[in-house]
Design a protein around this motif. Structure first.
Motif, PDB file in Angstrom:
ATOM      1  N   SER A   1       6.193   4.814   8.731  1.00  0.00           N
ATOM      2  CA  SER A   1       4.957   6.155   8.417  1.00  0.00           C
ATOM      3  C   SER A   1       3.480   6.094   7.619  1.00  0.00           C
ATOM      4  O   SER A   1       3.571   6.829   6.969  1.00  0.00           O
ATOM      5  CB  SER A   1       5.880   7.215   7.701  1.00  0.00           C
ATOM      6  N   CYS A   2       3.455   4.914   6.941  1.00  0.00           N
ATOM      7  CA  CYS A   2       2.521   4.919   6.103  1.00  0.00           C
ATOM      8  C   CYS A   2       1.354   4.759   6.944  1.00  0.00           C
ATOM      9  O   CYS A   2       1.015   4.129   6.724  1.00  0.00           O
ATOM     10  CB  CYS A   2       2.382   3.457   5.411  1.00  0.00           C
ATOM     11  N   GLU A   3       0.984   5.618   5.829  1.00  0.00           N
ATOM     12  CA  GLU A   3      -1.523   5.696   6.847  1.00  0.00           C
ATOM     13  C   GLU A   3      -1.673   5.278   5.820  1.00  0.00           C
ATOM     14  O   GLU A   3      -2.370   4.602   6.321  1.00  0.00           O
ATOM     15  CB  GLU A   3      -0.948   7.570   5.943  1.00  0.00           C
ATOM     16  N   TRP A   4      -1.547   3.999   4.634  1.00  0.00           N
ATOM     17  CA  TRP A   4      -1.978   3.533   4.525  1.00  0.00           C
ATOM     18  C   TRP A   4      -2.503   2.507   5.237  1.00  0.00           C
ATOM     19  O   TRP A   4      -3.425   2.206   5.647  1.00  0.00           O
ATOM     20  CB  TRP A   4      -1.884   2.557   3.038  1.00  0.00           C
ATOM     21  N   ARG A   5      -1.430   1.827   5.875  1.00  0.00           N
ATOM     22  CA  ARG A   5      -1.496   1.132   6.770  1.00  0.00           C
ATOM     23  C   ARG A   5      -1.689   1.191   8.048  1.00  0.00           C
ATOM     24  O   ARG A   5      -2.522   0.690   8.997  1.00  0.00           O
ATOM     25  CB  ARG A   5       0.114   0.456   7.410  1.00  0.00           C
ATOM     26  N   ARG A   6      -1.090   2.578   8.416  1.00  0.00           N
ATOM     27  CA  ARG A   6      -2.129   3.254   9.981  1.00  0.00           C
ATOM     28  C   ARG A   6      -3.727   2.814   9.680  1.00  0.00           C
ATOM     29  O   ARG A   6      -3.948   2.511  10.388  1.00  0.00           O
ATOM     30  CB  ARG A   6      -1.302   4.124   9.602  1.00  0.00           C
ATOM     31  N   ASN A   7      -3.936   3.664   8.968  1.00  0.00           N
ATOM     32  CA  ASN A   7      -5.431   3.594   8.297  1.00  0.00           C
ATOM     33  C   ASN A   7      -5.951   1.648   8.406  1.00  0.00           C
ATOM     34  O   ASN A   7      -7.466   2.030   9.015  1.00  0.00           O
ATOM     35  CB  ASN A   7      -5.661   4.436   6.927  1.00  0.00           C
ATOM     36  N   ARG A   8      -5.619   1.141   7.815  1.00  0.00           N
ATOM     37  CA  ARG A   8      -5.948   0.278   7.482  1.00  0.00           C
ATOM     38  C   ARG A   8      -6.137  -0.453   9.441  1.00  0.00           C
ATOM     39  O   ARG A   8      -6.869  -1.720   9.483  1.00  0.00           O
ATOM     40  CB  ARG A   8      -5.040  -1.375   7.074  1.00  0.00           C
ATOM     41  N   LEU A   9      -4.940  -0.714   9.644  1.00  0.00           N
ATOM     42  CA  LEU A   9      -5.244  -1.265  11.192  1.00  0.00           C
ATOM     43  C   LEU A   9      -5.544  -0.419  12.257  1.00  0.00           C
ATOM     44  O   LEU A   9      -6.259  -0.760  12.627  1.00  0.00           O
ATOM     45  CB  LEU A   9      -3.885  -0.653  11.829  1.00  0.00           C
ATOM     46  N   GLN A  10      -5.964   0.878  11.792  1.00  0.00           N
ATOM     47  CA  GLN A  10      -7.196   1.608  12.957  1.00  0.00           C
ATOM     48  C   GLN A  10      -8.792   0.852  12.317  1.00  0.00           C
ATOM     49  O   GLN A  10      -9.177   0.436  13.832  1.00  0.00           O
ATOM     50  CB  GLN A  10      -7.637   2.687  12.177  1.00  0.00           C
ATOM     51  N   GLU A  11      -8.692   0.618  11.014  1.00  0.00           N
ATOM     52  CA  GLU A  11      -9.892   0.028  10.778  1.00  0.00           C
ATOM     53  C   GLU A  11     -10.141  -0.424  10.601  1.00  0.00           C
ATOM     54  O   GLU A  11     -11.449  -1.957  11.656  1.00  0.00           O
ATOM     55  CB  GLU A  11     -10.639   0.162   8.872  1.00  0.00           C
ATOM     56  N   VAL A  12      -9.142  -2.335  10.997  1.00  0.00           N
ATOM     57  CA  VAL A  12      -9.542  -4.008  11.572  1.00  0.00           C
ATOM     58  C   VAL A  12      -9.564  -3.823  13.009  1.00  0.00           C
ATOM     59  O   VAL A  12     -10.239  -4.440  13.445  1.00  0.00           O
ATOM     60  CB  VAL A  12      -8.221  -4.459  11.821  1.00  0.00           C
TER      61      VAL A  12
END
Length: 440
Positions: A403-414
């Motif tokens: 559920s981590c939004e930080w991780r999800r957003n960083r994966l999308q950026e990558v």
């Protein structure tokens, strides 16, 4: 004779060590603002019928060893207490709503930061404990989720890796303090006073060259009040005052550098607090202000009798604080000379290894200022760098990974950056021949 000490929890192999007392804080701090009495008794205790008190064999706070604490609950169940508190929140308005941002299982988004509101304000924190800094050095996003999703935090604290180490710390404590007694307390002032009484008793023992365990440390660093508990203090054969912190591990190996970073931070901050205490930096008004305690509150009858047996004449919290400051002022304790980390295997108790931590005060205070910038709301929380192989593995053991939004957003950026790079590389390889230079 010290009162019965709080068993401390073992370190998690996948993060920073969390004490058993911190588990109690997690259970209670999410249900009441930090300026209110804790409502949840430690594990292993039960609620009693109305009009009676519950005697606990462990402290009800994370900050220092409350040796035999009693919390008056008036027979209400935890669920009813939570319902009552929620009702109070609605009456008191938005200022205390933040710590109660409970999330339902079907809610996928959270607010990691709130404009114009620092984490200290959002989570009603008047002070910090040293282990919170240690957890912060692991991942600040995980710290935020711990407040916003307390049910998941409690589940993490019940892991075998956490509970196993508590018995190891408790066994050591009993070795150093086999004659511990149980003292019943009824107010926050009683509870905190018991910790200060233990501290007062440990000072002459340490002066006499004895080993002491669970030594409370407290004070102001960079404008923030901190509390902590040192595992061991003793004098070496060469006369050096040594601070030793026990870390238990489920793996029979020394920790990863990312884990050791938090351990070194922990003992370094402990030294800053201890040194300031013995050098006279602790102030009466600071202690009362940050802990939100009443100086004229009289002790309960049992605590008064216990204090009198020890030769203490104080009958109010303010008087006891004054006595503590006098004891520290006239003590011959010197700043800590060495910082050590002791690692032991949880299952076997076998020593894995010892590490001496180099103390660089300038560097440590710079790191501390950066950590506190988050708590003051001067910057956004920082999560794990998922592109760094030395950091990304932390997420695998995190209870908030899915559920981590930080991780999800960083994966999308990558993924976006990778797609752009692929297109750029492709466009370069498809350059027309007419544009290329042909060698003579």
């Amino acid at each position: 004779m010290n009162s019965k000490t709080t068993p401390r929890d073992d370190p998690l192999d996948d993060g920073c060590d969390i004490s058993n007392a911190q588990i109690i804080r997690i259970l209670s701090e999410r249900l009441a603002p930090s300026d209110q009495p804790s409502l949840t008794p430690p594990a292993g205790t039960s609620l009693t019928p109305a009009g009676t008190s519950t005697t606990l064999s462990a402290g009800a706070d994370q900050h220092s060893p409350t040796l035999g604490v009693c919390v008056r609950i008036d027979g209400q169940s935890l669920a009813k207490e939570e319902e009552r508190i929620d009702g109070q929140i609605k009456k008191r308005g938005h200022k205390v709503v933040a710590p109660f941002e409970r999330l339902s299982n079907n809610r996928s988004t959270v607010t990691l930061s709130v404009p114009d509101q620092s984490p200290m304000e959002r989570f009603s924190k008047h002070h910090l404990n040293v282990t919170q800094l240690c957890e912060q050095s692991w991942c600040e996003i995980k710290v935020v989720y711990g407040f916003l999703k307390p049910h998941m935090k409690r589940r993490e604290m019940r892991r075998t890796a956490v509970t196993t180490g508590a018995s190891i710390h408790l066994a050591r404590e009993r070795e150093a303090n086999p004659d511990a007694v149980t003292v019943v307390v009824y107010t926050r002032e009683d509870r905190e006073a018991l910790k200060l009484i233990n501290l007062i008793q440990m000072v002459p023992a340490l002066e006499a060259g004895q080993l002491v365990r669970e030594f409370p440390v407290l004070g102001v660093l960079d404008g923030v009040f901190f509390l902590g508990v040192v595992d061991e203090l003793y004098c070496s054969k060469s006369g050096d005052l040594v601070l030793s912190e026990l870390k238990t591990r489920s793996h029979n190996s020394l920790p990863h550098p990312a884990q050791a970073k938090g351990h070194s931070l922990q003992v370094g901050v402990y030294k800053l607090l201890f040194d300031s205490m013995v050098q006279g930096s602790m102030k009466r008004d600071q202690l009362l202000h940050f802990l939100k305690l009443r100086p004229h509150q009289a002790f309960g009858s049992e605590l008064q009798r216990y204090a009198q047996k020890l030769g203490l004449l104080a009958v109010t919290f303010g008087e006891l604080v004054d006595h503590l400051l006098v004891v520290l002022h006239f003590s011959n304790l010197q700043p800590i000379d060495k910082l050590c980390l002791e690692y032991r295997h949880q299952s076997s108790g076998v020593l894995i290894g010892n590490r001496e931590v180099e103390f660089e005060e300038t560097q440590l205070r710079a790191e501390l200022r950066d950590y506190l910038a988050f708590w003051r709301g001067e910057r956004e929380p920082h999560g794990v760098d998922i592109e760094d192989i030395e950091e990304a593995w932390k997420c695998r053991t995190c209870p908030y990974e899915e559920s981590c939004e930080w991780r999800r957003n960083r994966l999308q950026e990558v993924m976006v950056d990778g797609s752009k790079k692929a297109k750029l590389d492709g466009s370069k390889s498809e350059t027309p021949n007419s544009c290329r230079r042909v060698p003579n």
